[in-house]
Design a protein around this motif. Structure first.
Motif, PDB file in Angstrom:
ATOM      1  N   THR A   1       0.845  -1.194   0.000  1.00 30.15           N
ATOM      2  CA  THR A   1       0.000   0.000   0.000  1.00 30.15           C
ATOM      3  C   THR A   1       0.884   1.248   0.000  1.00 30.15           C
ATOM      4  OG1 THR A   1      -0.072   0.188   2.408  1.00 30.15           O
ATOM      5  CG2 THR A   1      -1.750  -1.227   1.358  1.00 30.15           C
TER       6      THR A   1
ATOM      7  N   ALA B   1       0.642   3.594   2.123  1.00 30.80           N
ATOM      8  CA  ALA B   1       1.028   3.807   3.528  1.00 30.80           C
ATOM      9  C   ALA B   1       2.261   2.975   3.877  1.00 30.80           C
ATOM     10  CB  ALA B   1      -0.136   3.449   4.455  1.00 30.80           C
ATOM     11  N   GLN B   2       2.341   1.743   3.382  1.00 29.97           N
ATOM     12  CA  GLN B   2       3.506   0.892   3.643  1.00 29.97           C
ATOM     13  C   GLN B   2       4.747   1.446   2.942  1.00 29.97           C
ATOM     14  OE1 GLN B   2       1.501  -2.672   2.203  1.00 29.97           O
ATOM     15  NE2 GLN B   2       1.723  -3.631   4.226  1.00 29.97           N
TER      16      GLN B   2
ATOM     17  N   GLN C   1       5.962   4.414   4.886  1.00 33.69           N
ATOM     18  CA  GLN C   1       6.627   3.972   6.118  1.00 33.69           C
ATOM     19  C   GLN C   1       8.040   3.478   5.821  1.00 33.69           C
ATOM     20  OE1 GLN C   1       5.610   4.292   9.437  1.00 33.69           O
ATOM     21  NE2 GLN C   1       7.792   3.820   9.608  1.00 33.69           N
TER      22      GLN C   1
END
Length: 197
Positions: A19, A21-22, A25
């Motif tokens: 994703t 978001a991953q 991160q």
């Protein structure tokens, strides 16, 4: 042999991306000095996650492909010419270029390769890089797919292809998978520059 031989059609499995978001991160982890990455692996993973570069291309980058002469780090990945590396990511490439380890040996300092191998005349093997990054539990293919699909949402696929060293067809395919529609890009850009147009 039977007269009619039936061979089932082979359909390649769909590759699962990570994703956004991953991916973000991972980029945060790469700039965090507390995270246990070798500087070389940090730089390679950055090029994977930020610019969707395959490891075979990352491994073969030369010192001529990176411009450290100005305030802004620039790197050449495709035919478009050098593209800026935003901070704080540019500093990761500066640090790596200054000490192309993880072994700080004289051959690394004079090597023409951004990622030197064990022999001064050779760059690091992409399989070695792959194994090192896999030890850090980075989903290599998923990260690259996520990066290219975000990039073709942010710019027209033809421009992304030139800047990143992909074929136009490949960039278009990723744009389609990402749901990008660029038919109105020119008029959208015109309106951004001149809201009354």
């Amino acid at each position: 042999m039977p007269r009619h031989l039936h061979l089932p059609y082979h359909q390649s499995a769909a590759h699962e991306t990570i994703t956004q978001a991953q991916r973000l991160q991972l980029l945060r982890d790469l700039v965090d000095p507390a995270k246990p990455f070798f500087q070389r692996d940090r730089a390679a993973a950055l090029l994977l996650a930020l610019f969707a570069q395959p490891l075979t291309r990352i491994a073969a980058l030369t010192m001529n492909d990176i411009d450290l002469s100005g305030d802004e780090v620039r790197i050449t990945l495709g035919s478009h010419g050098p593209i800026p590396v935003p901070e704080p990511f540019g500093q990761i490439l500066r640090d790596h270029a200054a000490d192309r380890g993880p072994r700080n040996i004289e051959a690394n300092r004079t090597s023409p390769w951004l990622f030197p191998g064990r022999r001064p005349t050779q760059h690091v093997h992409s399989t070695y890089l792959m194994n090192q990054l896999a030890k850090s539990r980075i989903n290599l293919l998923g990260t690259r797919l996520a990066a290219i699909r975000i990039l073709v949402l942010e710019m027209p696929p033809a421009i992304a292809a030139q800047a990143l060293g992909y074929t136009p067809e490949c960039a278009e395919d990723h744009a389609t998978l990402a749901g990008a529609t660029w038919a109105g890009y020119a008029s959208h850009q015109r309106q951004r520059r001149d809201p009354e147009a």
